[in-house]
Design a protein around this motif. Structure first.
Motif, PDB file in Angstrom:
ATOM      1  N   VAL A 119     -83.787   2.932-115.876  1.00  0.00           N
ATOM      2  CA  VAL A 119     -84.056   2.054-114.736  1.00  0.00           C
ATOM      3  C   VAL A 119     -84.117   2.924-113.492  1.00  0.00           C
ATOM      4  N   GLN A 120     -85.192   2.777-112.705  1.00  0.00           N
ATOM      5  CA  GLN A 120     -85.338   3.636-111.541  1.00  0.00           C
ATOM      6  C   GLN A 120     -86.083   2.953-110.409  1.00  0.00           C
ATOM      7  N   GLU A 121     -85.773   3.463-109.221  1.00  0.00           N
ATOM      8  CA  GLU A 121     -86.521   3.046-108.039  1.00  0.00           C
ATOM      9  C   GLU A 121     -87.303   4.272-107.605  1.00  0.00           C
ATOM     10  N   VAL A 122     -88.645   4.194-107.726  1.00  0.00           N
ATOM     11  CA  VAL A 122     -89.491   5.358-107.442  1.00  0.00           C
ATOM     12  C   VAL A 122     -90.529   5.013-106.385  1.00  0.00           C
ATOM     13  N   GLY A 123     -90.159   4.146-105.443  1.00  0.00           N
ATOM     14  CA  GLY A 123     -91.152   3.691-104.474  1.00  0.00           C
ATOM     15  C   GLY A 123     -92.125   2.768-105.163  1.00  0.00           C
ATOM     16  N   ARG A 124     -93.336   2.729-104.638  1.00  0.00           N
ATOM     17  CA  ARG A 124     -94.363   1.899-105.262  1.00  0.00           C
ATOM     18  C   ARG A 124     -94.856   2.570-106.534  1.00  0.00           C
ATOM     19  N   VAL A 125     -95.010   1.774-107.590  1.00  0.00           N
ATOM     20  CA  VAL A 125     -95.567   2.311-108.833  1.00  0.00           C
ATOM     21  C   VAL A 125     -97.091   2.245-108.740  1.00  0.00           C
ATOM     22  N   ILE A 126     -97.730   3.391-108.768  1.00  0.00           N
ATOM     23  CA  ILE A 126     -99.176   3.453-108.542  1.00  0.00           C
ATOM     24  C   ILE A 126     -99.954   2.961-109.767  1.00  0.00           C
ATOM     25  N   ASN A 127     -99.489   3.371-110.948  1.00  0.00           N
ATOM     26  CA  ASN A 127    -100.174   3.022-112.185  1.00  0.00           C
ATOM     27  C   ASN A 127     -99.098   2.810-113.252  1.00  0.00           C
ATOM     28  N   PRO A 128     -98.781   1.539-113.555  1.00  0.00           N
ATOM     29  CA  PRO A 128     -97.632   1.275-114.441  1.00  0.00           C
ATOM     30  C   PRO A 128     -97.705   1.984-115.794  1.00  0.00           C
ATOM     31  N   THR A 129     -98.894   2.048-116.404  1.00  0.00           N
ATOM     32  CA  THR A 129     -98.968   2.706-117.719  1.00  0.00           C
ATOM     33  C   THR A 129     -98.676   4.198-117.593  1.00  0.00           C
ATOM     34  N   LEU A 130     -99.270   4.833-116.584  1.00  0.00           N
ATOM     35  CA  LEU A 130     -99.031   6.276-116.405  1.00  0.00           C
ATOM     36  C   LEU A 130     -97.585   6.530-115.989  1.00  0.00           C
ATOM     37  N   ALA A 131     -97.048   5.673-115.132  1.00  0.00           N
ATOM     38  CA  ALA A 131     -95.671   5.868-114.661  1.00  0.00           C
ATOM     39  C   ALA A 131     -94.692   5.744-115.824  1.00  0.00           C
ATOM     40  N   LYS A 132     -94.938   4.754-116.659  1.00  0.00           N
ATOM     41  CA  LYS A 132     -94.076   4.591-117.828  1.00  0.00           C
ATOM     42  C   LYS A 132     -94.197   5.823-118.730  1.00  0.00           C
ATOM     43  N   GLY A 133     -95.421   6.334-118.854  1.00  0.00           N
ATOM     44  CA  GLY A 133     -95.647   7.537-119.660  1.00  0.00           C
ATOM     45  C   GLY A 133     -94.859   8.722-119.132  1.00  0.00           C
ATOM     46  N   GLN A 134     -94.762   8.834-117.817  1.00  0.00           N
ATOM     47  CA  GLN A 134     -93.974   9.910-117.210  1.00  0.00           C
ATOM     48  C   GLN A 134     -92.503   9.757-117.569  1.00  0.00           C
ATOM     49  N   ILE A 135     -92.000   8.548-117.458  1.00  0.00           N
ATOM     50  CA  ILE A 135     -90.562   8.343-117.703  1.00  0.00           C
ATOM     51  C   ILE A 135     -90.230   8.556-119.180  1.00  0.00           C
ATOM     52  N   VAL A 136     -90.991   7.919-120.051  1.00  0.00           N
ATOM     53  CA  VAL A 136     -90.664   8.018-121.486  1.00  0.00           C
ATOM     54  C   VAL A 136     -90.797   9.475-121.949  1.00  0.00           C
ATOM     55  N   GLY A 137     -91.852  10.136-121.504  1.00  0.00           N
ATOM     56  CA  GLY A 137     -92.042  11.535-121.896  1.00  0.00           C
ATOM     57  C   GLY A 137     -90.922  12.422-121.390  1.00  0.00           C
ATOM     58  N   GLY A 138     -90.485  12.172-120.167  1.00  0.00           N
ATOM     59  CA  GLY A 138     -89.387  12.953-119.592  1.00  0.00           C
ATOM     60  C   GLY A 138     -88.078  12.693-120.320  1.00  0.00           C
ATOM     61  N   VAL A 139     -87.839  11.437-120.658  1.00  0.00           N
ATOM     62  CA  VAL A 139     -86.609  11.098-121.380  1.00  0.00           C
ATOM     63  C   VAL A 139     -86.598  11.798-122.744  1.00  0.00           C
ATOM     64  N   ALA A 140     -87.759  11.808-123.408  1.00  0.00           N
ATOM     65  CA  ALA A 140     -87.824  12.472-124.721  1.00  0.00           C
ATOM     66  C   ALA A 140     -87.491  13.959-124.588  1.00  0.00           C
ATOM     67  N   GLN A 141     -88.009  14.596-123.532  1.00  0.00           N
ATOM     68  CA  GLN A 141     -87.653  16.008-123.308  1.00  0.00           C
ATOM     69  C   GLN A 141     -86.155  16.136-123.022  1.00  0.00           C
ATOM     70  N   GLY A 142     -85.615  15.140-122.354  1.00  0.00           N
ATOM     71  CA  GLY A 142     -84.179  15.142-122.045  1.00  0.00           C
ATOM     72  C   GLY A 142     -83.330  14.967-123.299  1.00  0.00           C
ATOM     73  N   ILE A 143     -83.837  14.176-124.235  1.00  0.00           N
ATOM     74  CA  ILE A 143     -83.127  14.002-125.510  1.00  0.00           C
ATOM     75  C   ILE A 143     -83.114  15.336-126.255  1.00  0.00           C
ATOM     76  N   GLY A 144     -84.253  16.018-126.237  1.00  0.00           N
ATOM     77  CA  GLY A 144     -84.319  17.346-126.860  1.00  0.00           C
ATOM     78  C   GLY A 144     -83.343  18.310-126.203  1.00  0.00           C
ATOM     79  N   TYR A 145     -83.318  18.275-124.892  1.00  0.00           N
ATOM     80  CA  TYR A 145     -82.426  19.146-124.094  1.00  0.00           C
ATOM     81  C   TYR A 145     -80.959  18.898-124.464  1.00  0.00           C
ATOM     82  N   ALA A 146     -80.634  17.646-124.699  1.00  0.00           N
ATOM     83  CA  ALA A 146     -79.241  17.276-124.960  1.00  0.00           C
ATOM     84  C   ALA A 146     -78.805  17.578-126.389  1.00  0.00           C
ATOM     85  N   LEU A 147     -79.700  17.378-127.355  1.00  0.00           N
ATOM     86  CA  LEU A 147     -79.254  17.375-128.749  1.00  0.00           C
ATOM     87  C   LEU A 147     -79.884  18.420-129.665  1.00  0.00           C
ATOM     88  N   TYR A 148     -81.141  18.807-129.405  1.00  0.00           N
ATOM     89  CA  TYR A 148     -81.854  19.589-130.414  1.00  0.00           C
ATOM     90  C   TYR A 148     -82.262  20.989-129.982  1.00  0.00           C
TER      91      TYR A 148
END
Lengths: 740, 152
Positions: free
Chosen positions: A620-649
């Motif tokens: 859950v985040q406040e990132v100002g105005r979301v310019i493109n919801p599909t792309l913005a979601k892609g940024q978050i999910v992709g970043g979280v996946a890298q974060g999961i890798g960083y944490a565990l693998y």
């Protein structure tokens, strides 16, 4: 109708989906040679001789050593310490010593094995602890690339008067960006015509800047063109300057185009990674569990050369006390030298390291103070009008508490905490839930954007359509699409009327690098302003009225081009009036604005195998105005996946300063089966100085997963876990030692 | 050297590559079909996925002799003129970001759809686990495959 806020389809999507998009390795030139890099075999020493063993006809090969460099032998970024090619001193095990080129790739691979580098070894340093001792000096006078100090309030008396003092030490490992397309370039070079480089990169003007001294050529004789880029994540921020220089040197000597593409193993072993870090946090609390002082010591491992370490350290330092208020703050930070390949930019850029430490420490403190981690955080969260650790007063409206509450609600946090506790009593599968609360400043730090003074342009085409001209690259995050949306809205045009020009330093102005979550917020705003400038020119020429239809605009452009000439709109960055930064004290408005977030991880750890899976994740985040919801979601999910890798693998095994597991089969990034459902929720507070009202988004999602996941595991296991990556092997050791 | 026959995207073609050349290199360098990408060169990432007589393979691990006389489908063979429903779904759902894993991901997804397996989130995740993506975190790829409209 407006385009901002809608999921416009990816502008360059068609070519990517048909397999027709041209990445660097998809491009060839007639008479082109291939290049390879021969590297030092020892971590530190003095180069004595390069020996060419028999087995190939060496006369057929183009050979480039430091002696062939026409200009200066350093990769220009911050310091002039890193050579393109070793002259004498070797400082890490993958230092480029010799470049070879040949038309036949197979022969080139054979030749690579027939070069012997003779060097006299010197003692090397492989850890921050050794480096800090300074018993052996490997860089400058103190093995230190940069130090920062922030002091606010009276830290000593706050600790003296504290009801409780709690201290913790936290560590994070290196992480490989692992873009699926490795680094690569093609260069052409002629003494009269100059140097042209095509390549996979984030920042064409960084490469341009680096090639100027290497060839001693004027700016107009160096041309850098970004080709379709298969991911960057920071890994193609600075390294392309190195590989571009190498290819250009081979092209300069041979007079032929030279392609230099790393294979996966070379890319992993030789290029930059996320800085490993160690953070010691001491916190003082009053009787109401309010934070009254925080003392942070933050250290990162910079590797053998300075590269971007001072800037990474800066962001880590400025985020180190997180979204909390403390009246007394002391932060000491330093970037130290070791004899490993230089560490560099990776999405988050220092903040994931220091925020991991802080958000782990917050859970630790809550546990020690015997309070619930949510209530504890809430009572210390920054409020509008209060000052962040870096000395920035948060004057704008801030929704961090709402963000936190939303995350608790969406994840059903409190109920799950209770039910998991019950579940864990009778199962070897220990379920946990944990969270992290954090923020991420967008754009360059402090006065960085003012120094960059970025320029953006838009230009009318003969068809009356608009081209956007910036040096900001599309690397998957959606630059082409969001710039088109913002320009279309600024000019009341259709999304299809806008084209974003592929960055080419001979065509586009320098709008700064594609880093620091700045493209949408900072450069997007410049694109809007450039578009308004163009519109104003049409209105001033009386070809267009203030209120118009799309077709009127198109005819006005055509008319202008016919009767007046070229039609361009320009803009240059000016700092918002509220941003004041004191470089001396390293305090003030570190960032124009911040994105704020709470991430929740739900995990299961099998205490028989010590394997942990992330079962579900809420971002859950406040990132100002979301310019493109599909792309913005892609940024978050992709970043979280890298974060999961960083944490565990993602565990880099170091041997004598070299990555030993430099393969995708033994450096493990998350697959479809390692990534959970990641729920993304945006709360919007438009930022008036950001393109379309946006704030930065790209790096934010790397900050939260590490601590949220480890906090969940701690909840499940009742063991203190203070470092990442927490692989099963390391967790087993940790649980055996019974740390608590 | 004896010529080898490949039926690539429905077209019969002859190549005179070394029989142990990687199918990936023959596609990219001999036939100039550069849509198929090399991500790791060891069969780990799936960026070079193609169909070989209908089977999903990593073309970096296949010596071209094994493909002699066989049908090969690469990303270039998916769309005729218009994008296929699968490609359109990737476009709409955000299944492609940087695009470098996309050709392999599309081929693997196409294969999965052809296999007539039941498409649940779990089955899609299991069947695409040999294709790595560093940009998307996979959610939107899974959505793309699940939400294909019409025949692929």
């Amino acid at each position: 109708m407006t385009w901002v806020g809608r999921s416009a389809l990816r502008k360059e999507g068609d070519g990517k989906l048909r397999g027709l998009a041209k990445y660097i390795d998809d491009i060839s030139f007639p008479d082109m040679l291939h290049g390879v890099t021969i590297r030092s075999s020892i971590a530190r020493g003095i180069l004595r001789e390069i020996e060419y063993l028999p087995g190939v006809n060496w006369d057929d090969f183009v050979k480039v050593t430091a002696n062939d460099i026409p200009g200066h032998n350093y990769v220009a970024l911050l310091e002039k310490d890193q050579p393109y090619l070793v002259e004498k001193q070797i400082n890490h095990p993958e230092e480029p010593v010799l470049l070879l080129a040949h038309p036949d790739k197979q022969l080139l691979e054979k030749a690579r094995t027939l070069v012997k580098i003779h060097a006299d070894p010197l003692p090397a340093i492989f850890s921050m602890e050794e480096s800090a001792k300074q018993q052996s000096l490997i860089w400058g006078t103190n093995n230190t690339f940069k130090k920062y100090a922030i002091d606010r309030g009276d830290i000593r008396s706050a600790f003296e008067n504290a009801a409780v003092i709690l201290e913790g030490t936290y560590e994070t490992g290196a992480q490989e960006q692992l873009y699926i397309e490795p680094n690569g370039v093609i260069a052409m070079a002629h003494k009269s015509e100059g140097v042209t480089v095509w390549g996979s990169m984030q920042c064409p003007y960084y490469v341009h800047k680096a090639l100027l001294p290497l060839f001693n050529l004027p700016a107009e004789k160096i041309r850098v063109i970004q080709t379709e880029t298969g991911g960057g994540f920071g890994g193609k921020e600075e390294y392309p300057s190195m590989i571009a220089g190498h290819a250009a040197l081979l092209a300069w000597k041979s007079g032929k185009p030279v392609k230099l593409i790393y294979d996966r193993m070379e890319d992993m072993v030789a290029t930059t990674k996320r800085h490993p870090s160690k953070t010691v946090i001491r916190t003082a609390f009053d009787h109401q569990n309010k934070l009254i002082a925080i003392d942070i010591d933050f250290t990162i491992d910079g590797g053998a050369y300075c590269t971007l370490s001072p800037v990474v350290l800066s962001r880590g330092t400025l985020h180190a006390s997180g979204p909390y208020f403390s009246p007394n703050v002391k932060i000491r930070s330093r970037a130290l030298a070791t004899n490993t390949p230089p560490h560099g930019a990776f999405r988050g850029f220092g903040a994931p390291q220091s925020l991991f430490a802080l958000e782990k420490h917050m859970d630790y403190c809550a546990r020690k103070l015997n309070v619930d981690p949510v209530t504890f955080r809430k009572s210390n969260l920054i409020q509008q009008g209060q000052m962040l650790g870096c000395g920035q007063i948060v004057n704008e409206k801030i929704k961090i508490k709402d963000v936190l509450d939303r995350a608790l609600k969406e994840s059903d946090f409190k109920r799950k905490q209770k039910s998991f506790r019950q579940h864990n009593k009778k199962s070897p599968l220990k379920k946990g839930i944990g969270l992290s609360v954090f923020m991420h400043g967008a754009g360059f730090t402090g006065s960085g954007e003012t120094f960059l003074a970025s320029i953006a342009s838009v230009k009318a085409t003969p068809e009356g359509k608009i081209e956007v001209l910036t040096s900001n690259t599309e690397i998957g995050q959606g630059t082409n699409t969001i710039f088109s949306q913002m320009a279309a809205d600024a000019l009341h045009l259709d999304f299809e009327d806008i084209t974003v020009v592929q960055p080419d330093t001979s065509r586009v102005p320098n709008s700064g690098p594609t880093v620091a979550s700045r493209t949408c917020m900072i450069v997007g705003k410049l694109v809007e302003l450039a578009a308004l400038d163009l519109k104003q020119k049409l209105i001033a020429a009386k070809f267009l009225k203030g209120k118009y239809q799309r077709k009127d605009f198109i005819s006005a452009c055509k008319k202008y081009l016919k009767e007046v000439g070229e039609l361009k709109g320009n803009s240059q960055y000016k700092a918002p009036p509220h941003v004041v930064w004191d470089e001396e004290k390293y305090q003030g408005d570190a960032y124009g604005t911040y994105a704020w977030a709470t991430y929740v991880a739900e995990t299961t750890t099998d205490i028989r195998t010590f394997e942990t899976t992330v079962d579900k994740f809420w971002a859950v985040q406040e990132v100002g105005r979301v310019i493109n919801p599909t792309l913005a979601k892609g940024q978050i999910v992709g970043g979280v996946a890298q974060g999961i890798g960083y944490a565990l693998y993602e565990d880099i095994v170091w041997k004598e300063g070299r990555m030993a597991n430099n393969k995708m089969s033994n450096y493990i990034i998350p697959t479809t089966l390692d990534t959970p459902e990641i729920e993304v929720h945006f709360m919007e507070l438009p930022y008036s100085f950001g393109g379309g009202g946006s704030k930065g988004i790209g790096e934010l999602p790397l900050d939260g997963p590490g601590p949220a996941i480890l906090n969940a595991m701690e909840y499940a296991l009742g063991v203190q876990l203070n470092f990442i990556p927490m692989t099963p092997e390391k967790l087993m050791k940790q649980m055996d030692s019974g740390a608590s | 050297m004896k010529k080898l026959t490949l039926i690539v995207n429905g077209k019969k073609t002859q190549v005179d590559s070394h029989p142990f050349s990687r199918l990936l290199d023959v596609l990219r360098e001999e036939l100039k079909l550069t849509g198929t990408k090399e991500g790791c060169g060891e069969g780990e990432c799936g960026a070079c996925s193609v169909l070989l007589d209908g089977e999903l393979v990593n073309s970096c691990l296949v010596p071209v002799i094994q493909a002699n006389g066989k049908k090969i489908l690469t990303v270039e063979g998916l769309a005729k003129k218009e994008l296929t429903p699968l490609q359109i779904s990737f476009m709409k759902c955000g299944g492609a970001q940087c695009g470098i894993c996309t050709p392999g991901m599309l081929i693997a997804s196409h294969w999965l759809k052809k296999s007539k397996k039941k498409l649940t989130t779990q089955s899609i995740r299991e069947n695409l686990s040999g294709n790595l993506c560093r940009c998307t975190g996979y959610s939107q790829i899974v959505d793309s495959v699940r939400n294909v409209k019409g025949a692929s």
